[in-house]
Design a protein around this motif. Sequence first.
Motif, PDB file in Angstrom:
ATOM      1  N   ALA A   1      24.518  49.900  -9.947  1.00  0.00           N
ATOM      2  CA  ALA A   1      24.786  51.341  -9.988  1.00  0.00           C
ATOM      3  C   ALA A   1      23.549  52.106 -10.452  1.00  0.00           C
ATOM      4  O   ALA A   1      23.217  53.168  -9.896  1.00  0.00           O
ATOM      5  N   ALA A   2      22.852  51.582 -11.468  1.00  0.00           N
ATOM      6  CA  ALA A   2      21.637  52.246 -11.956  1.00  0.00           C
ATOM      7  C   ALA A   2      20.558  52.262 -10.883  1.00  0.00           C
ATOM      8  O   ALA A   2      19.844  53.274 -10.708  1.00  0.00           O
ATOM      9  N   TRP A   3      20.421  51.150 -10.150  1.00  0.00           N
ATOM     10  CA  TRP A   3      19.428  51.094  -9.062  1.00  0.00           C
ATOM     11  C   TRP A   3      19.759  52.115  -7.982  1.00  0.00           C
ATOM     12  O   TRP A   3      18.864  52.820  -7.488  1.00  0.00           O
ATOM     13  N   LEU A   4      21.022  52.212  -7.626  1.00  0.00           N
ATOM     14  CA  LEU A   4      21.442  53.151  -6.587  1.00  0.00           C
ATOM     15  C   LEU A   4      21.185  54.591  -7.024  1.00  0.00           C
ATOM     16  O   LEU A   4      20.722  55.422  -6.237  1.00  0.00           O
ATOM     17  N   ALA A   5      21.469  54.894  -8.285  1.00  0.00           N
ATOM     18  CA  ALA A   5      21.216  56.238  -8.798  1.00  0.00           C
ATOM     19  C   ALA A   5      19.729  56.568  -8.742  1.00  0.00           C
ATOM     20  O   ALA A   5      19.335  57.690  -8.386  1.00  0.00           O
ATOM     21  N   ALA A   6      18.888  55.594  -9.067  1.00  0.00           N
ATOM     22  CA  ALA A   6      17.444  55.820  -8.990  1.00  0.00           C
ATOM     23  C   ALA A   6      17.009  56.096  -7.558  1.00  0.00           C
ATOM     24  O   ALA A   6      16.131  56.942  -7.310  1.00  0.00           O
ATOM     25  N   GLN A   7      17.612  55.409  -6.597  1.00  0.00           N
ATOM     26  CA  GLN A   7      17.308  55.666  -5.191  1.00  0.00           C
ATOM     27  C   GLN A   7      17.673  57.091  -4.793  1.00  0.00           C
ATOM     28  O   GLN A   7      16.917  57.773  -4.103  1.00  0.00           O
ATOM     29  N   LEU A   8      18.836  57.549  -5.241  1.00  0.00           N
ATOM     30  CA  LEU A   8      19.284  58.899  -4.901  1.00  0.00           C
ATOM     31  C   LEU A   8      18.365  59.955  -5.517  1.00  0.00           C
ATOM     32  O   LEU A   8      18.065  60.977  -4.886  1.00  0.00           O
ATOM     33  N   ARG A   9      17.895  59.715  -6.732  1.00  0.00           N
ATOM     34  CA  ARG A   9      16.943  60.650  -7.346  1.00  0.00           C
ATOM     35  C   ARG A   9      15.635  60.660  -6.568  1.00  0.00           C
ATOM     36  O   ARG A   9      15.041  61.719  -6.330  1.00  0.00           O
ATOM     37  N   LYS A  10      15.169  59.482  -6.170  1.00  0.00           N
ATOM     38  CA  LYS A  10      13.910  59.378  -5.431  1.00  0.00           C
ATOM     39  C   LYS A  10      13.995  60.089  -4.077  1.00  0.00           C
ATOM     40  O   LYS A  10      13.045  60.729  -3.634  1.00  0.00           O
ATOM     41  N   VAL A  11      15.163  59.996  -3.446  1.00  0.00           N
ATOM     42  CA  VAL A  11      15.365  60.649  -2.150  1.00  0.00           C
ATOM     43  C   VAL A  11      15.282  62.166  -2.284  1.00  0.00           C
ATOM     44  O   VAL A  11      14.751  62.855  -1.402  1.00  0.00           O
ATOM     45  N   GLY A  12      15.805  62.725  -3.377  1.00  0.00           N
ATOM     46  CA  GLY A  12      15.726  64.160  -3.576  1.00  0.00           C
ATOM     47  C   GLY A  12      17.028  64.849  -3.891  1.00  0.00           C
ATOM     48  O   GLY A  12      17.116  66.080  -3.817  1.00  0.00           O
TER      49      GLY A  12
END
Length: 482
Positions: free
Chosen positions: A45-56
């Motif tokens: 879940a933490a990895w996925l959240a980081a991906q969403l932040r990176k996307v914008g």
Amino acid sequence: MSVGSNGVVYARSHRARFVAELIEFVRFASVSAEPKHAGDLRNCAAWLAAQLRKVGFDRVEVVPTRGAPIVYADRLHAPGRPTALVYGHYDVQPADPIREWQSPPFEPVVRGDNLFGRGAADDKGQMFTHVKAAECLLRTAGSLPVNVKCLFEGEEEIGSTNLPAFVRRHRRALAADIAVLSDTRMLAADRPVITESLRGALSLEVELRESAHDLHSGNFGGCIHNPLQALSEMIARLHDRDGRLMIPGFYDRVRPLTREERAYMAEAGPSDAEILSDAGAERGWGERGYSLYERTTIRPALNVNGISGGYQGPGVKAVIPARASVKFNFRLVPDQDPHDIDRLFRAYVRRIAPPTVRLAIRTDLATQPAVVDRNHPGVSAAVEAYKKGFGNAPVFLRSGGSIPVVNLFQEILAIPTVLMGFALPDDRLHAPNEKFHLPNFFNGIATSTHFLMELARIGLGAFHDHRATSFPLQAATMEVVL
């Protein structure tokens, strides 16, 4: 070149990175059914959240629950345009039996055009198409054409235990005009599908007990009713010779289909031979008078998922087991209610259970069937998106599977869900050697990109007009309070 086309070009130019990120995602052993993987679920879940932040995405939160965390994200910069709620799940099925995997289930590997690993298709690869579509649009156009909210959970494979309370508590924050999920199958790589109905589900466990402990089969065989034998006899009384269930009242509310609907299914759906090939089986079984496709979609079914009891090790152990249990799973069709079927099943099982054993029944899961309106503007957007993403118009098919969130969104948020799947029949969902076809990954990204563009083109008015003629819904709010 259009905005959508620019996004597709961006995805192709970043192909290696996108695949590498998907491999990272699949590497998490996020098995929701096994408590030992609680840490893997949190890390995923933490990895996925980081991906969403990176996307914008502007707002990204990992929300704790009593079980696996829920990941929420949004980007709301399109006032006066539709709001899409993207749903997916990052939890996966157990990998057992491990010995049947050609490569370790959580060490994903690319072989040819396929990525192999548990969760590659169900549902990490499919849901990740939407995350990458948002990245493509934000990197090339600088904005999303509609408002987008993401809701990714980690308990779908165990019945979405904590999701209903979350959705009820945050219904204003989750308000949208349409939901979309990609957790279903296509007919083939060039034959896209929009799933228009899902079967409901009811899972129960039945346990029989005779004695306080295992007994010597020489001393007591023939005078004590073996719970495994009694259980087998009960299972044999659930179906008749034509494959119909013998539970009184079970078929009373099964919705019949018209001759025209069945003709469409025969034309558009998979043949008996295709289904047998996908299953790796030589012969079909089931209710007489229906094709295999009909048996798995418009007709209800009862499956035995597992039996336990007695000695399971090598060699011989002469015992009568003290207990035996069986796991059942019903698949239900409109308008069957799983709670009604639960009541009917319990009454029938109590009737056929022999008096020589003690009976216990536990309900583990209950999910309603779902039907999607083909005429909804969100479905129209998906049709056009598939044409551009895959080069072919999708067909409408029914699914034998169950996705609890579809009914949840309909009941609590009063929005339909577009079931826009990218998996293939041979992707081995829930089985060893699960895979995701990488051309479908990139065509799925293109389709998701065009889906958002089509929602913007259709406009908010079409959603309001359709809503007024179907079911009431207050206007989607932009207020986010999590």
